[in-house]
Design a protein around this motif. Structure first.
Motif, short mmCIF file in Angstrom:
data_model
loop_
_atom_site.label_atom_id
_atom_site.label_comp_id
_atom_site.label_asym_id
_atom_site.label_seq_id
_atom_site.Cartn_x
_atom_site.Cartn_y
_atom_site.Cartn_z
N HIS A 111 -56.95 -16.08 26.24
CA HIS A 111 -57.87 -17.10 25.74
C HIS A 111 -58.94 -17.48 26.76
O HIS A 111 -59.92 -18.14 26.43
N ALA A 381 -47.89 -11.97 27.51
CA ALA A 381 -47.99 -12.37 28.92
C ALA A 381 -46.78 -13.25 29.25
O ALA A 381 -46.27 -13.96 28.37
N GLU A 383 -46.67 -16.02 30.65
CA GLU A 383 -46.98 -17.41 30.29
C GLU A 383 -46.72 -17.63 28.81
O GLU A 383 -46.06 -18.58 28.39
N THR A 384 -47.25 -16.71 28.01
CA THR A 384 -47.15 -16.81 26.56
C THR A 384 -45.69 -16.81 26.11
O THR A 384 -45.33 -17.45 25.11
C1 LIG Z 1 -51.91 -15.78 29.03
C2 LIG Z 1 -51.96 -17.16 29.56
N1 LIG Z 1 -51.50 -18.16 28.82
C3 LIG Z 1 -51.51 -19.41 29.28
C4 LIG Z 1 -51.98 -19.73 30.52
C5 LIG Z 1 -51.91 -21.14 31.01
O1 LIG Z 1 -53.11 -21.76 31.26
P1 LIG Z 1 -53.65 -22.95 30.39
O2 LIG Z 1 -52.54 -23.95 30.28
O3 LIG Z 1 -54.81 -23.49 31.06
O4 LIG Z 1 -53.98 -22.37 29.09
C6 LIG Z 1 -52.50 -18.73 31.33
C7 LIG Z 1 -53.05 -19.04 32.66
O5 LIG Z 1 -53.40 -18.21 33.44
C8 LIG Z 1 -52.47 -17.41 30.84
O6 LIG Z 1 -52.94 -16.41 31.59
#
Ligand SMILES: Cc1ncc(COP(=O)(O)O)c(C=O)c1O
Length: 461
Positions: A111, A381, A383-384
């Motif tokens: 995003h 990812a 994070e995801t």
């Molecule tokens: C794929 C992905 N999702 C989520 C995030 C989290 O960031 P934010 O909370 O600003 O969306 C990141 C941050 O690098 C990311 O790379």
């Protein structure tokens, strides 16, 4: 045949961003100047950001027009598709309907270009020649590198050292788009050198990398700093996603009961959920969940307090959930979620009960990512995967309650450049990181004497 994907034509690309500042149930408390303790004015921020973005940062206007030049770039990947996760639903034997919005189709894979392109554009218009920034996993740094290439700007990225070593391909993506990327803490800045003097083996953190990038911006000519999350104007730019989601859910003939996104600084979560949060503020019943790592539990265990956005205390004091600016999270693979603070808007909406937060340990997130990949195909990812894990928990809850809930997952990015993390998981080399109370208490000691916001909430440790 069942409809799997909900596409929007380019003509349906939103022409405006949504600004939640117009609808906050409780007014936001202002950022403070660290020297005077007084609210910061536009002139205090001018050495760091161009004035057009500072104006957006404080704008009370509910909808803000997206300039034509930004729309043109957005059409490279926007509108992004929304999917119905039939296979995951079947696998989980849940009556819930699961939709996911795929932000991983941008050229950078997440995003982040939604705001990178906007920030590069506004900097260009304001006469900036060079932009500095920090990056965790490299998603933000690569997005900004691409955006700077589109608008002919120089780009310098300070990448958290642990991720710099874990994710060499993101670094190469940045170089491919023409940026210069160094590991942080670096020897290039005073901030970096001071951290290295204390701890030569520092794995780095987003807080440290921000200090370096801000220092490089204020000391450079025609140079500005750009932040990939946390600030109001970043949340604003990301709402192009949630506004598309609203149109796509309407085409599907559904409306979400639950919205789930992972949160590092809060921007992808905000981008998807804020247009719906507006509906909730106006009376809709939606459970809006921000998910963070158990090893960096900013929202679930940190106080709501004033704190610096960076480690070396160069930024204004921001009212937010925080673990303290000196907190260095465990080196989990979700580098983009290793941040000590949280967007003030997201933090305030937690206080107001509009959204809630959950923390999930690393192993459960990778297990969820594997389940998602083996049912829906896409590799998320790291994070995801935090959001995917929460969706799986909510789908199980719906099964136990026998409820046909509609769950919307903001799928913030793909993990094709994060396969080393999957390898570590698949080979049994990953672990959960318990976070001892003493560690949080120690970091919070550093903010004990800072001014307190009116709505101060103590840490839950
Ligand atoms: C794929 C992905 N999702 C989520 C995030 C989290 O960031 P934010 O909370 O600003 O969306 C990141 C941050 O690098 C990311 O790379």
């Amino acid at each position: 045949m069942e409809v799997k994907k909900i596409f929007l034509p380019e003509s349906e690309l939103p022409r405006q961003w949504y600004n939640i500042l117009a609808d906050m149930p409780t007014p936001m408390e202002p950022p403070l100047h660290p020297g005077t303790g007084k609210p910061v004015g536009p002139e205090d921020l001018a050495p760091i950001f161009p004035m057009n973005l500072i104006e957006q940062e404080v704008s009370p206007q509910r909808f803000i027009d997206i300039p034509e030049d930004i729309l043109k770039v957005y059409t490279i990947w926007r509108p992004t598709p929304m999917y119905r996760a039939y296979n995951l639903e079947k696998y989980l034997k849940t009556p819930a309907k699961i939709y996911f919005k795929n932000e991983g189709v941008s050229p950078a894979g997440s995003h982040k270009p939604n705001t990178a392109v906007a920030q590069a554009y506004f900097n260009k218009v304001a006469g900036t020649k060079k932009i500095t920034t920090e990056t965790g996993a490299g998603q933000w740094g690569s997005a900004l590198s691409m955006a700077c290439a589109f608008f002919g700007l120089e780009c310098k990225v300070y990448m958290v050292k642990i991720s710099f070593n874990q994710k060499p391909y993101r670094r190469l993506m940045m170089e491919t788009w023409g940026a210069n990327c160094v590991a942080s803490p670096s020897t290039e800045t005073k901030a970096g050198r001071s951290i290295l003097a204390q701890n030569p083996d520092s794995p780095g953190s987003l807080g440290i990398a921000i200090s370096e990038a801000v220092e490089a911006a204020v000391s450079g000519e025609n140079t500005k700093y750009s932040l990939g999350s946390v600030l109001n104007h970043v949340m604003l730019h990301q709402t192009v996603n949630g506004l598309e989601c609203q149109k796509q859910m309407a085409i599907a003939g559904d409306y979400p009961d639950v919205i789930i996104g992972c949160a590092g600084g809060g921007s992808n979560f905000a981008g998807c959920s804020f247009p719906f949060a507006r509906d909730k503020i106006n009376g809709k019943d939606i459970d809006i969940i921000a998910v963070e790592p158990a090893s960096c539990p900013t929202m679930t265990r940190g106080p709501f307090a004033y704190d610096f956005g960076d480690t070396v205390q160069m930024t204004p004091l921001i009212p937010m959930h925080t673990l303290g600016h000196s907190f260095v999270p465990a080196p989990i693979h979700a580098g983009g979620l290793r941040y000590h603070g949280m967007a003030p808007t997201v933090s305030q909406l937690i206080l107001d009960g509009v959204i809630r937060a959950e923390a999930i340990p690393q192993l459960e997130t990778f297990q969820a990512g594997i389940t998602f990949a083996r049912t829906e195909g896409f590799i998320s990812a790291p994070e995801t995967n935090h959001a995917v894990a929460m969706v799986i928990r909510e789908a199980a809850k719906a099964r136990e309650e026998g409820k046909e809930k509609v769950i919307l997952l903001n799928w913030s990015g793909h993990g094709l450049v994060d396969m080393a993390a999957y390898e570590a998981y698949l080979r049994g080399k990953l672990s959960d990181h318990a976070l001892p109370e003493e560690e949080i208490s120690r970091a919070l000691n550093d903010i004990a004497n800072l001014p307190k916001p009116k709505q101060y909430r103590a840490a839950k440790i």
